[in-house]
Every structure is written in structure tokens, then in C-alpha cells.
Write a protein that holds these residues in place. Structure first.
Motif: not given
Ligand code: ACO
Length: 383
Positions: A222-223, A256-261, A263, A313, A315, A318, A320
Motif C-alpha cells: 500500500l506504500h 485495488r489497482i496498484m499505482g492508483f489512489g 491518501r 472518487k 483516485i 500515483n 508508483d
Molecule cells: N484501486 C481501487 N480502489 C481503490 C484504490 C485503488 N488503487 N484506492 C482506493 N480505492 C477505493 C477503496 O476501495 C475505497 O473504496 P470504498 O470507499 O468503496 O470502500 C476508497 O477508494 C477509499 O480507499 P481507502 O483505502 O480508505 O483510502 P486511503 O486513503 O486509505 O487509500 C491507498 C490510500 C492505501 C494508497 C489506496 O489508494 C491504495 O490502496 N492504493 C493502491 C496502492 C498504492 O498504489 N499505493 C501507493 C501510494 S503512493 C506511495 O505510497 C508512494
């Protein structure tokens, strides 16, 4: 019983400190290191200079820069025992596990590891900054059964890393790409790994312990581990024509689709934009078929995700998401992506430790207890 307080799960939106190191504007997709925009730094600076900037708060003069670069060069090589442990671990453990262990070992070579005076702290941070790329490169070499390559002092910090990893001196474009990745990953405010570093530092533990905490925290998908996970996903997609089907099905399955979303970013990550543009530029330089295929997947996935989740949403891609394909331009194996993140993020971690210890406060949040109290103890033979 008192009323349940508002709980901020994952410390979302909670301010834990003040900091003058970097600013992330998540609504507008902007990032500044010590007031300088990431776009300007990526275009005009280099990793050594931005490390100095992050650690000291100002851009270096020529003399300060030369002195800093020299310190990094002098300290690049690794003690014999550290190389030996890397050699044992690298063929069987993930490179992030090797990084964590080898970094922890460096405390053995510090005669005064618990000294937290600012000069001593800076010495430890610069030493780690110098050695982490070498640890990463040695890990990459040994896991493939290759020999250790000693640092080359004629090369800059990140170009030398690439040389020690691949055995090939990078050309100008390759040097620019690896330095870009070092610059963009160097610092990002109170992300999970930096917070973890500060939690450890706040107990007055040493810089090596704090850094080891940071590495462990960065590993997760997730990070920092998302760069490797995103490339694994692209490889699972395989054929670019499979992109939409794969993503639709993954989303339906609540994956989760990695590399999207993100905080904080609720729009396009500005670092992702920069990596994306250099990735596109790499297509003009005789790219590998693999990179062409990855870029097609990336562009199709990006469009679909922005249409489906970006506008609704918040998202967005990012850094990554684009990092893996760019590292593949340089021929770097996917398991080595997050170790590069470590080598770069040391600049940010170190800067935060230096800043935090000016006004240290033990980190100790509270949690709302939901278990029982005053249960009668039952001896084992009566249970
Ligand atoms: N793909 C699909 N859905 C997603 C994604 C994703 N990548 N990210 C968030 N969502 C959805 C969640 O399922 C959730 O949906 P819901 O409200 O219907 O339950 C909503 O968006 C909110 O997600 P949270 O996990 O509560 O939000 P948070 O702020 O904690 O998430 C995170 C941040 C952990 C980075 C998340 O976006 C994620 O898991 N992304 C994928 C992993 C990733 O790319 N991480 C790298 C981040 S950048 C870095 O650290 C260098």
C-alpha cells in the motif's frame, strides 16, 4: 462508561507536527521541497543537491555542494561483513528484507551510535545516504549470482548506483532517468514510512533503528511496495488488449489497482506526471518491445481508471504506477524497485529526524478499548 470518541482510522487527516521540509498540496497536485517546486528541481537540480537542500534547508553554495558530494563518495563502499551478509541473504530473501538487515548492521561501524547531537546525527544520515545505494546494488548483484561492483567515484550518486547494479556505465539519458527517480522519491512529508521513522526516533532510539523502521514500513504494497506490485499487475495483464477486461474484473472483485489512489492527492500526483513524460520520451530512444507493451497497458489503464474512479472518487495515478515501466527502460528487475525508493527516501527520513529532534516529543497516541474488564482469572486446570 464514557462516550466513544471520534476515531481517525489510519490517522487520516490528523496533524501530528509542524515541518518546513516539504509541502504536499493534495487538492491541486503540487509538491515543494523546502519551497522549491518538484518540477523545477526535477528539471534543474540533481539528487545530491536536493539531499543537501532537504537536510540543511537551503540550496548549497558551490563549496558546500562539493564538500557534500565528496562526503557521499568517500562513504559509498561497504564493510566486508555487510557484503558477506548480503551475499548470504540475497539469493533467498526479498531485496527489501536484505536492505533492512544490512542497514541495521551499519550500527556496528559507528563508534558513537547513540549520539544525537546535530553534527553526529547529520554524520549518520549522510553515511546512510552514501551506503544505501551500494547495499541495494550489492543485493541486486548477489541475488543473480554476480560479483560485487565497487563504487566508481567518477560517477554521480544515482548514476553510480546504476553502474554498481548493472555493471554498465549509464549514458546521459539513462543517468537523467535514474536521477529523476531518486529526486522524485526523496521526500513526501508524513507518509507512513517517514512517520514510522519518527515514531522510532521519538523514543530517542538511534538513527539506524529509525531507518530500519522506515525500511520495514516502506516495504508494504500500500506504500513503497506498490511500484513492484503495479508492474506485477501489468505483467499479469500481459497483452495490452487485455487491460480493460483485467481492470474491470479486478474492480468488480473489490481488488485495488496498484499505482492508483493516494491518501493526500485527490488529483494527479505531480511526480507521476513527470515520470510519465520521461517514459514517453524514452519511446523516442529505441525502446525495448517490453517497454512499448508496458506503455500501452499504462495508457489504457490510466484512461479507464480516471474515467471510472478519478472524477468520481478522486483516485488518480500515483508515482508508483509509472515507476516500474521507467525502471524497465533501465533494465532494472521489479524486486529492486522498492530498494531504490529506500536509497532515495533516506534524504527525507534523515531530514525529518534532524528536524524532529530539535523539539522531540514521544509519539504515543491512544486507542479506544473495546474488550472486557475485570474478568475473573480461572486457573488452567479449571478451564
Ligand atoms: N484501486 C481501487 N480502489 C481503490 C484504490 C485503488 N488503487 N484506492 C482506493 N480505492 C477505493 C477503496 O476501495 C475505497 O473504496 P470504498 O470507499 O468503496 O470502500 C476508497 O477508494 C477509499 O480507499 P481507502 O483505502 O480508505 O483510502 P486511503 O486513503 O486509505 O487509500 C491507498 C490510500 C492505501 C494508497 C489506496 O489508494 C491504495 O490502496 N492504493 C493502491 C496502492 C498504492 O498504489 N499505493 C501507493 C501510494 S503512493 C506511495 O505510497 C508512494
Amino acid at each position: 462508561m464514557s462516550e466513544k470518541p471520534v476515531i481517525n482510522y489510519g490517522l487520516e487527516g490528523i496533524y501530528v507536527d509542524e515541518s518546513a521540509i516539504s509541502k504536499v498540496d493534495g487538492q491541486n497536485g503540487k509538491l515543494w521541497y523546502r519551497g522549491y517546486s518538484i518540477e523545477n528541481l526535477a528539471e534543474q537540480s540533481n539528487f545530491e543537491e536536493i539531499s543537501y537542500l532537504l537536510l540543511n534547508g537551503n540550496l548549497p553554495t558551490n563549496n558546500q555542494y562539493e564538500e557534500f558530494v565528496e562526503k557521499l563518495k568517500e562513504r559509498r563502499d561497504l564493510p566486508k561483513e555487510v557484503k558477506e551478509v548480503i551475499k548470504v541473504m540475497a539469493p533467498v530473501s526479498h531485496p527489501m528484507d536484505v536492505m533492512r538487515t544490512a542497514t541495521s548492521m551499519l550500527v556496528m561501524y559507528d563508534k558513537d551510535p547513540n549520539n544525537r547531537e546535530s553534527g553526529a546525527t547529520m554524520y549518520k544520515v549522510v553515511t546512510l545516504l552514501a551506503k544505501l545505494p551500494t547495499i541495494a546494488a550489492a543485493t541486486g548483484r548477489f541475488r543473480e549470482g554476480k560479483d560485487y561492483i565497487s563504487p566508481d567515484h567518477s560517477l554521480g550518486h544515482s548514476a553510480n548506483f546504476l553502474y554498481m547494479l548493472t555493471g554498465k556505465k549509464p549514458n546521459e539519458f539513462e543517468s537523467k532517468l535514474i536521477d529523476l527517480m531518486f529526486i522524485l522519491h526523496a521526500e513526501h512529508s508524513t507518509n507512513a514510512s517517514t512517520f514510522s521513522v519518527l515514531v522510532t526516533a521519538s523514543t530517542l532510539a538511534d538513527v539506524y533503528s529509525a531507518t530500519t523502521s522506515g525500511i520495514g514500513t516502506l516495504k508494504g504494497s500500500l506504500h513503497g511496495g506498490a511500484d513492484e506490485a503495479a508492474l506485477n499487475m501489468m505483467n499479469a495483464i500481459g497483452d495490452p488488449n487485455n487491460t480493460e477486461k483485467y481492470i474491470e474484473e479486478a474492480l468488480e472483485g473489490k481488488q485495488r489497482i496498484m499505482g492508483f489512489g493516494h491518501r493526500v492527492y485527490k488529483t494527479y500526483d505531480p511526480r507521476a506526471k513527470l515520470v510519465r513524460s520521461y517514459l514517453e520520451e524514452s519511446l523516442t530512444k529505441e525502446p525495448l518491445d517490453e517497454v512499448k507493451r508496458l506503455l500501452q497497458i499504462v495508457l489504457r489503464a490510466e484512461k479507464l481508471m480516471i474515467d471510472k474512479l478519478g472524477k468520481t472518487k478522486g483516485i488518480w495515478p500515483n508515482i508508483d504506477f509509472f515507476a516500474g515501466p521507467l525502471y524497465r527502460v533501465l533494465g532494472i528487475d521489479s524486486q529492486m524497485f522498492t530498494p531504490i525508493f529506500v536509497a532515495s527516501r533516506m534524504a527525507g527520513w534523515g531530514s525529518h529526524v534532524v528536524e524532529y529532534w530539535h523539539n522531540n516529543k514521544l509519539v504515543r497516541p491512544v486507542e479506544w478499548y473495546t474488550g472486557s474488564i475485570d474478568l475473573p482469572y480461572v486457573p488452567m486446570n479449571k478451564r
